[in-house]
Scaffold this active site. Structure first.
Site, short mmCIF file in Angstrom:
data_model
loop_
_atom_site.label_atom_id
_atom_site.label_comp_id
_atom_site.label_asym_id
_atom_site.label_seq_id
_atom_site.Cartn_x
_atom_site.Cartn_y
_atom_site.Cartn_z
N TYR A 1 55.87 75.63 7.63
CA TYR A 1 57.28 74.82 7.73
C TYR A 1 58.45 75.54 6.22
O TYR A 1 57.25 76.54 5.44
CB TYR A 1 57.04 73.44 8.04
CG TYR A 1 57.49 72.57 9.46
CD1 TYR A 1 55.83 72.72 9.81
CD2 TYR A 1 58.16 71.25 9.28
CE1 TYR A 1 56.15 72.55 11.06
CE2 TYR A 1 57.57 70.56 10.22
CZ TYR A 1 56.58 71.93 11.01
OH TYR A 1 56.21 71.04 12.51
N GLN B 1 59.24 61.37 7.50
CA GLN B 1 59.34 62.79 7.13
C GLN B 1 59.94 63.63 7.12
O GLN B 1 61.12 63.73 8.14
CB GLN B 1 57.86 63.16 8.21
CG GLN B 1 57.04 64.58 7.73
CD GLN B 1 56.60 64.87 8.49
OE1 GLN B 1 56.87 65.52 9.50
NE2 GLN B 1 54.94 64.90 8.78
N ARG C 1 45.36 60.84 15.53
CA ARG C 1 44.40 60.25 16.96
C ARG C 1 43.79 59.13 16.94
O ARG C 1 44.08 58.73 17.81
CB ARG C 1 43.98 61.75 17.18
CG ARG C 1 44.39 62.93 17.25
CD ARG C 1 43.48 63.96 17.35
NE ARG C 1 42.65 64.14 15.77
CZ ARG C 1 42.18 64.80 15.82
NH1 ARG C 1 41.25 66.03 16.21
NH2 ARG C 1 41.26 65.30 13.86
#
Length: 395
Positions: free
Chosen positions: A170, A100, A347
């Site tokens: 971001y 990423q 998760r």
């Protein structure tokens, strides 16, 4: 058309994945010196051995001020050997590996990084208690070149996929969001203007790497705050990227790390655990009405972004990765039937790194993650599921 098998091989640009499952990028908290550690490798080896098709390393910053805080990797010659060791280990399992690639922008903690954060427009930072400065033309040129240099280094390190971070408030996302972009120049106004940086970065990276690796982007189905990227704008942005033809897939995320993080992480809101993990000024701020409103609560339901994501599916031809509350085999199969090419999980595989193998072999029909979100505050001590690993991990 035949519905693809989620556990069958798939093409992602020039890369062949062993299946259509993706470990979403979630910060690992295992690079305290800004270098790859055995703990970081083990973290990704667990899900790779557990059957995932593509695991994603987060967070690989393109510049020192682009880290969310100092304990992150800035890609450079100094970190190349460790990154190559990581990719080699993952490839030995048969999985592919993505990096990423991003610049945190206003989500960066300038005090921790030792250099002030930048964003589309100036704003106070609740993380550093400093002012985030507005990015200059020189900054945007520098950052674009940094994305290119980072992309080349990650190719040298053996990564199969580069994921450009264009969501979560971001840097690139801060230009897209009208409430965060108050500029008076050509980087603001129409969506085309606000999307200039995203498209410029995607084009520059693609021109650099060609078809050596796949290039994808993480974008938002909705930021979840007033002044953020709406679903309507998100679809229009996806269409611009679709027309440019620079990307091999889009991963559909949501929420804002700065303004509304729980929009992405549905389920319980661990306010006390969050506060305990923060610096004292932030802890005190979280006791105020504004701070308490920062940690909202959203009920969890399986594939909670599906409805919005379907609107993207009907609007673009670029392959899409469905993200958000995917825990069940039937959810994954429904995603394939809906026309999504990949499913991304966070998760669920943090709790059960071998979940993909267990679902594929029909040893399980669903993961056991309870969506308590107590994993979120652990990013500062080694991201883990505290239900099964209560103590800090070795990095």
């Amino acid at each position: 058309m035949t519905t693809p098998d989620v556990f069958g091989p798939a093409r992602l640009g020039p890369v062949t994945l062993r299946n259509r499952t993706v470990k979403a990028a979630t910060f690992e908290g295992r690079a305290p010196e800004g270098q790859v550690t055995d703990g970081l490798i083990d973290y990704h080896l667990a899900v790779a051995r557990g059957g995932i098709g593509l695991t994603t390393v987060a967070y690989l910053a393109v510049a020192p001020e682009g880290r969310t805080h100092r304990e992150q990797i800035v890609v450079g010659e100094h970190s190349l050997a460790g990154l190559a060791r990581l990719t080699e280990a993952i490839h030995e399992t048969g999985a592919a590996i993505a990096g990423q690639v991003g610049h945190a922008g206003p989500v960066a903690n300038g005090r921790s990084n030792g250099v002030r954060a930048i964003a589309a427009s100036p704003m106070p930072s609740p993380l550093s208690m400093q002012m985030v400065r507005s990015a200059t033309e020189a900054d945007l040129t520098r950052v674009t070149k940094a994305y290119v240099a980072t992309a080349r280094l990650l190719v040298r390190a053996g990564f199969d996929v580069l994921e450009l971070h264009m969501a979560h408030s971001y840097l690139i996302s801060s230009f897209l969001a009208p409430g965060l972009n108050r500029r008076k120049d050509s980087w603001n106004g129409s969506l085309e203007n606000r999307a200039r940086l995203a498209r410029q970065v995607a084009r520059a990276v693609r021109d650099e790497v060609g078809d050596e690796v796949a290039v994808t982007a993480k974008i938002s189905v909705s930021d979840g705050f007033k002044g953020g990227v709406t679903t309507r704008d998100g679809i229009a942005f996806a269409q611009l990227l679709d027309e440019d033809g620079t990307l091999d897939a889009l991963q559909l995320s949501g929420g804002s790390s700065l303004m509304n993080p729980m929009y992405l992480f549905r389920g319980d809101a661990p306010v006390k655990e969050f506060a305990a993990s923060m610096p004292l000024p932030v802890r005190l701020g979280m006791r105020t009405p504004i701070g308490k409103n920062f940690i909202k609560t959203y009920d969890f339901h399986e594939a909670y972004f599906r409805e919005k994501a379907l609107q993207f599916r009907s609007a673009v031809s670029t392959p899409l990765m469905l993200l958000g509350g995917i825990n069940r085999r039937d959810t994954m199969e429904q995603a394939m039937a809906d026309g999504f090419e990949f499913v991304a999980m966070g998760r669920a595989v943090l709790r059960e790194p071998d979940l993909v193998n267990r679902l594929q072999s029909e040893q399980a029909v669903s993961g056991v993650c309870i969506h308590c979100n107590r994993c979120m505050p652990t990013i500062y001590s080694g991201t883990r599921c505290p239900v099964i690993a209560p103590d800090p991990v070795r990095v």
